[in-house]
Design a protein around this motif. Structure first.
Motif, PDB file in Angstrom:
ATOM      1  N   GLY A 137      16.615 -38.001  18.060  1.00 28.83           N
ATOM      2  CA  GLY A 137      16.303 -39.365  17.643  1.00 28.83           C
ATOM      3  C   GLY A 137      17.027 -39.874  16.421  1.00 28.83           C
ATOM      4  N   ASN A 138      17.694 -38.998  15.674  1.00 30.50           N
ATOM      5  CA  ASN A 138      18.391 -39.481  14.487  1.00 30.50           C
ATOM      6  C   ASN A 138      19.523 -38.545  14.088  1.00 30.50           C
ATOM      7  OD1 ASN A 138      16.932 -37.361  13.340  1.00 30.50           O
ATOM      8  ND2 ASN A 138      15.373 -38.697  12.541  1.00 30.50           N
ATOM      9  N   THR A 139      20.474 -39.104  13.375  1.00 29.98           N
ATOM     10  CA  THR A 139      21.588 -38.336  12.835  1.00 29.98           C
ATOM     11  C   THR A 139      21.758 -38.778  11.389  1.00 29.98           C
ATOM     12  OG1 THR A 139      22.668 -38.224  14.986  1.00 29.98           O
ATOM     13  CG2 THR A 139      24.048 -37.817  13.064  1.00 29.98           C
ATOM     14  N   GLN A 140      21.754 -37.817  10.464  1.00 33.09           N
ATOM     15  CA  GLN A 140      21.811 -38.147   9.048  1.00 33.09           C
ATOM     16  C   GLN A 140      22.666 -37.131   8.296  1.00 33.09           C
ATOM     17  OE1 GLN A 140      17.606 -37.750   8.350  1.00 33.09           O
ATOM     18  NE2 GLN A 140      17.248 -39.935   8.569  1.00 33.09           N
ATOM     19  N   VAL A 141      23.284 -37.597   7.215  1.00 35.14           N
ATOM     20  CA  VAL A 141      23.905 -36.705   6.247  1.00 35.14           C
ATOM     21  C   VAL A 141      22.923 -36.635   5.087  1.00 35.14           C
ATOM     22  CG1 VAL A 141      25.838 -36.309   4.678  1.00 35.14           C
ATOM     23  CG2 VAL A 141      26.243 -37.337   6.942  1.00 35.14           C
ATOM     24  N   ILE A 142      22.399 -35.432   4.831  1.00 35.04           N
ATOM     25  CA  ILE A 142      21.345 -35.241   3.836  1.00 35.04           C
ATOM     26  C   ILE A 142      21.811 -34.196   2.833  1.00 35.04           C
ATOM     27  CG2 ILE A 142      18.935 -34.577   3.455  1.00 35.04           C
ATOM     28  CD1 ILE A 142      18.410 -35.259   6.414  1.00 35.04           C
ATOM     29  N   ALA A 143      21.535 -34.447   1.564  1.00 34.17           N
ATOM     30  CA  ALA A 143      21.874 -33.463   0.521  1.00 34.17           C
ATOM     31  C   ALA A 143      20.796 -33.492  -0.546  1.00 34.17           C
ATOM     32  CB  ALA A 143      23.234 -33.775  -0.097  1.00 34.17           C
ATOM     33  N   TYR A 144      20.725 -32.392  -1.289  1.00 32.18           N
ATOM     34  CA  TYR A 144      19.784 -32.277  -2.394  1.00 32.18           C
ATOM     35  C   TYR A 144      20.477 -32.811  -3.635  1.00 32.18           C
ATOM     36  CZ  TYR A 144      15.898 -30.244  -4.971  1.00 32.18           C
ATOM     37  OH  TYR A 144      14.774 -30.062  -5.740  1.00 32.18           O
ATOM     38  N   SER A 145      19.877 -33.817  -4.272  1.00 35.76           N
ATOM     39  CA  SER A 145      20.473 -34.431  -5.451  1.00 35.76           C
ATOM     40  C   SER A 145      19.372 -34.925  -6.375  1.00 35.76           C
ATOM     41  CB  SER A 145      21.364 -35.613  -5.027  1.00 35.76           C
ATOM     42  OG  SER A 145      21.871 -36.291  -6.150  1.00 35.76           O
ATOM     43  N   GLU A 146      19.510 -34.603  -7.658  1.00 35.48           N
ATOM     44  CA  GLU A 146      18.559 -35.069  -8.673  1.00 35.48           C
ATOM     45  C   GLU A 146      17.115 -34.710  -8.332  1.00 35.48           C
ATOM     46  OE1 GLU A 146      19.306 -39.214  -9.397  1.00 35.48           O
ATOM     47  OE2 GLU A 146      21.417 -38.861  -9.837  1.00 35.48           O
ATOM     48  N   GLY A 147      16.917 -33.472  -7.871  1.00 37.30           N
ATOM     49  CA  GLY A 147      15.569 -32.964  -7.652  1.00 37.30           C
ATOM     50  C   GLY A 147      14.897 -33.342  -6.355  1.00 37.30           C
ATOM     51  N   ARG A 148      15.615 -33.953  -5.442  1.00 39.33           N
ATOM     52  CA  ARG A 148      15.016 -34.291  -4.151  1.00 39.33           C
ATOM     53  C   ARG A 148      16.087 -34.491  -3.091  1.00 39.33           C
ATOM     54  NH1 ARG A 148      12.823 -40.438  -5.020  1.00 39.33           N
ATOM     55  NH2 ARG A 148      13.956 -40.999  -3.177  1.00 39.33           N
ATOM     56  N   TYR A 149      15.663 -34.469  -1.824  1.00 40.70           N
ATOM     57  CA  TYR A 149      16.608 -34.703  -0.736  1.00 40.70           C
ATOM     58  C   TYR A 149      16.884 -36.196  -0.636  1.00 40.70           C
ATOM     59  CZ  TYR A 149      16.348 -29.916   0.832  1.00 40.70           C
ATOM     60  OH  TYR A 149      16.446 -28.563   0.899  1.00 40.70           O
ATOM     61  N   ARG A 150      18.150 -36.498  -0.403  1.00 40.60           N
ATOM     62  CA  ARG A 150      18.562 -37.894  -0.268  1.00 40.60           C
ATOM     63  C   ARG A 150      19.412 -38.043   0.990  1.00 40.60           C
ATOM     64  NH1 ARG A 150      17.439 -40.436  -5.110  1.00 40.60           N
ATOM     65  NH2 ARG A 150      17.072 -39.004  -6.822  1.00 40.60           N
ATOM     66  N   ILE A 151      19.247 -39.180   1.648  1.00 40.77           N
ATOM     67  CA  ILE A 151      20.039 -39.487   2.835  1.00 40.77           C
ATOM     68  C   ILE A 151      21.269 -40.255   2.372  1.00 40.77           C
ATOM     69  CG2 ILE A 151      20.107 -40.720   5.032  1.00 40.77           C
ATOM     70  CD1 ILE A 151      17.016 -40.329   5.125  1.00 40.77           C
ATOM     71  N   PHE A 152      22.443 -39.674   2.621  1.00 34.79           N
ATOM     72  CA  PHE A 152      23.693 -40.292   2.201  1.00 34.79           C
ATOM     73  C   PHE A 152      24.351 -41.088   3.313  1.00 34.79           C
ATOM     74  CE2 PHE A 152      22.993 -37.098  -0.994  1.00 34.79           C
ATOM     75  CZ  PHE A 152      23.366 -37.760  -2.156  1.00 34.79           C
ATOM     76  N   GLY A 153      23.873 -40.944   4.536  1.00 32.95           N
ATOM     77  CA  GLY A 153      24.377 -41.716   5.658  1.00 32.95           C
ATOM     78  C   GLY A 153      23.551 -41.418   6.886  1.00 32.95           C
ATOM     79  N   GLU A 154      23.450 -42.398   7.769  1.00 36.94           N
ATOM     80  CA  GLU A 154      22.705 -42.201   9.012  1.00 36.94           C
ATOM     81  C   GLU A 154      23.181 -43.181  10.062  1.00 36.94           C
ATOM     82  OE1 GLU A 154      18.488 -43.015   8.581  1.00 36.94           O
ATOM     83  OE2 GLU A 154      18.934 -44.449   7.018  1.00 36.94           O
ATOM     84  N   THR A 155      22.900 -42.867  11.322  1.00 38.31           N
ATOM     85  CA  THR A 155      23.292 -43.759  12.400  1.00 38.31           C
ATOM     86  C   THR A 155      22.378 -44.973  12.419  1.00 38.31           C
ATOM     87  OG1 THR A 155      21.856 -42.604  13.950  1.00 38.31           O
ATOM     88  CG2 THR A 155      24.171 -41.940  13.891  1.00 38.31           C
ATOM     89  N   ILE A 156      22.912 -46.077  12.915  1.00 35.76           N
ATOM     90  CA  ILE A 156      22.086 -47.280  13.045  1.00 35.76           C
ATOM     91  C   ILE A 156      21.934 -47.688  14.508  1.00 35.76           C
ATOM     92  CG2 ILE A 156      22.578 -48.173  10.733  1.00 35.76           C
ATOM     93  CD1 ILE A 156      24.679 -50.017  12.000  1.00 35.76           C
ATOM     94  N   ASP A 157      22.577 -46.929  15.401  1.00 39.82           N
ATOM     95  CA  ASP A 157      22.401 -47.217  16.825  1.00 39.82           C
ATOM     96  C   ASP A 157      21.967 -45.948  17.538  1.00 39.82           C
ATOM     97  OD1 ASP A 157      24.816 -45.919  16.595  1.00 39.82           O
ATOM     98  OD2 ASP A 157      26.015 -47.542  17.377  1.00 39.82           O
ATOM     99  N   ILE A 158      22.729 -45.395  18.424  1.00 36.36           N
ATOM    100  CA  ILE A 158      22.322 -44.204  19.165  1.00 36.36           C
ATOM    101  C   ILE A 158      22.620 -42.942  18.351  1.00 36.36           C
ATOM    102  CG2 ILE A 158      24.487 -44.067  20.444  1.00 36.36           C
ATOM    103  CD1 ILE A 158      22.813 -43.042  22.838  1.00 36.36           C
ATOM    104  N   ALA A 159      21.656 -42.076  18.266  1.00 34.65           N
ATOM    105  CA  ALA A 159      21.825 -40.824  17.525  1.00 34.65           C
ATOM    106  C   ALA A 159      22.690 -39.863  18.333  1.00 34.65           C
ATOM    107  CB  ALA A 159      20.462 -40.192  17.251  1.00 34.65           C
ATOM    108  N   VAL A 160      23.455 -39.031  17.636  1.00 34.90           N
ATOM    109  CA  VAL A 160      24.321 -38.066  18.295  1.00 34.90           C
ATOM    110  C   VAL A 160      23.504 -37.134  19.200  1.00 34.90           C
ATOM    111  CG1 VAL A 160      25.896 -36.126  17.926  1.00 34.90           C
ATOM    112  CG2 VAL A 160      26.083 -38.170  16.510  1.00 34.90           C
ATOM    113  N   GLY A 161      22.365 -36.659  18.708  1.00 38.54           N
ATOM    114  CA  GLY A 161      21.526 -35.773  19.510  1.00 38.54           C
ATOM    115  C   GLY A 161      21.027 -36.439  20.780  1.00 38.54           C
ATOM    116  N   ASN A 162      20.642 -37.717  20.673  1.00 38.96           N
ATOM    117  CA  ASN A 162      20.174 -38.462  21.836  1.00 38.96           C
ATOM    118  C   ASN A 162      21.315 -38.623  22.837  1.00 38.96           C
ATOM    119  OD1 ASN A 162      18.584 -39.965  23.543  1.00 38.96           O
ATOM    120  ND2 ASN A 162      18.505 -41.764  22.242  1.00 38.96           N
ATOM    121  N   CYS A 163      22.504 -38.899  22.336  1.00 41.30           N
ATOM    122  CA  CYS A 163      23.674 -39.014  23.200  1.00 41.30           C
ATOM    123  C   CYS A 163      23.897 -37.709  23.968  1.00 41.30           C
ATOM    124  CB  CYS A 163      24.893 -39.364  22.353  1.00 41.30           C
ATOM    125  SG  CYS A 163      26.419 -39.517  23.293  1.00 41.30           S
ATOM    126  N   LEU A 164      23.827 -36.577  23.267  1.00 43.08           N
ATOM    127  CA  LEU A 164      24.011 -35.278  23.920  1.00 43.08           C
ATOM    128  C   LEU A 164      22.897 -35.003  24.921  1.00 43.08           C
ATOM    129  CD1 LEU A 164      25.160 -33.178  20.838  1.00 43.08           C
ATOM    130  CD2 LEU A 164      26.585 -34.018  22.721  1.00 43.08           C
TER     131      LEU A 164
END
Length: 174
Positions: A137-164
Motif C-alpha cells: 500500500g505504500n512506498t517510502q524513503v525513511i531514515a532516523y534523524s534528530e531522534g525520530r523516524y522521518r519520511i524523506f519521500g513517498e509515492t503519491i499514486d500507486i505504490a511499488v509493492g501494490n504494482c508488484l
C-alpha cells in the motif's frame, strides 16, 4: 529482574497475526492467518475484516498457549495503528481496546513501517538505517534523524509493492 512482555496484533492487510514478544525482541509466539482470495482477484477491505474477525480469537488463544503465558504476565498490548487498510485495522483496534479493559493493560499504537524497520535493526544491528520501505500500500524513503523516524519521500499514486502484487496476480492467472 522481570522481563517485559507485549501481546501484539498486526492486521493492516490480508494477514492477521497475534504475537508475544519480550522487550529485548525475543519472539515467544507468532501465530497468524492469511486471507486468500480467488486467483486473479485482490482482497477487499470488508471481506478482509470479516476474515480477521473470524480468526483473531483462536490466534489470541494460540499465541498465549505457545508462549506459555497468561494475561496476568502481559505488560502491554500493542496493535498496528497504520498505515494499512481501514477495515482490517479496525478489527485489531477494537479487539485491543476490549482486552485492555478486561485485562487492565496499557495500549501501545505501532506504526507498521517503523515496526518493520525496528525488526530489521534488531536482526542486523544497524544504528541509523536509511530504508526504502516497499509494501502493498505504500512506498517510502525513511531514515532516523534528530531522534525520530522521518519520511524523506513517498509515492503519491500507486505504490511499488501494490504494482508488484498486481503483476503477480495477473501473471499467476495466465
Amino acid at each position: 529482574m522481570k522481563r517485559m512482555i507485549a501481546l501484539g496484533f498486526e492486521g493492516s492487510a490480508n494477514k492477521i497475526g497475534v504475537g508475544v514478544v519480550t522487550l529485548d525482541g525475543t519472539i515467544l509466539s507468532n501465530p497468524r492467518h492469511t486471507y486468500i482470495t480467488p486467483p486473479g482477484q485482490g482482497f477487499l477491505p470488508r471481506e478482509t475484516a470479516q476474515h480477521h474477525l473470524q480468526h483473531v480469537l483462536p490466534l489470541i488463544k494460540s499465541a498465549l498457549e505457545t508462549a506459555k503465558i497468561t494475561p496476568d504476565e502481559i505488560d502491554c498490548l500493542c496493535y498496528t495503528k497504520g498505515p494499512g487498510m481501514g477495515a482490517p485495522l479496525q478489527v485489531s483496534a477494537v479487539v485491543i481496546r476490549v482486552l485492555s479493559q478486561l485485562w487492565k493493560k496499557p495500549i501501545v499504537a505501532v506504526n507498521h513501517c517503523v515496526a518493520h524497520i525496528e525488526m530489521g535493526r534488531i536482526v542486523t544491528g544497524a544504528d541509523d538505517p536509511v530504508v526504502l520501505y516497499v509494501s502493498g500500500g505504500n512506498t517510502q524513503v525513511i531514515a532516523y534523524s534528530e531522534g525520530r523516524y522521518r519520511i524523506f519521500g513517498e509515492t503519491i499514486d500507486i505504490a511499488v509493492g501494490n504494482c508488484l502484487d498486481r503483476f503477480a496476480r495477473v501473471f499467476a492467472a495466465v
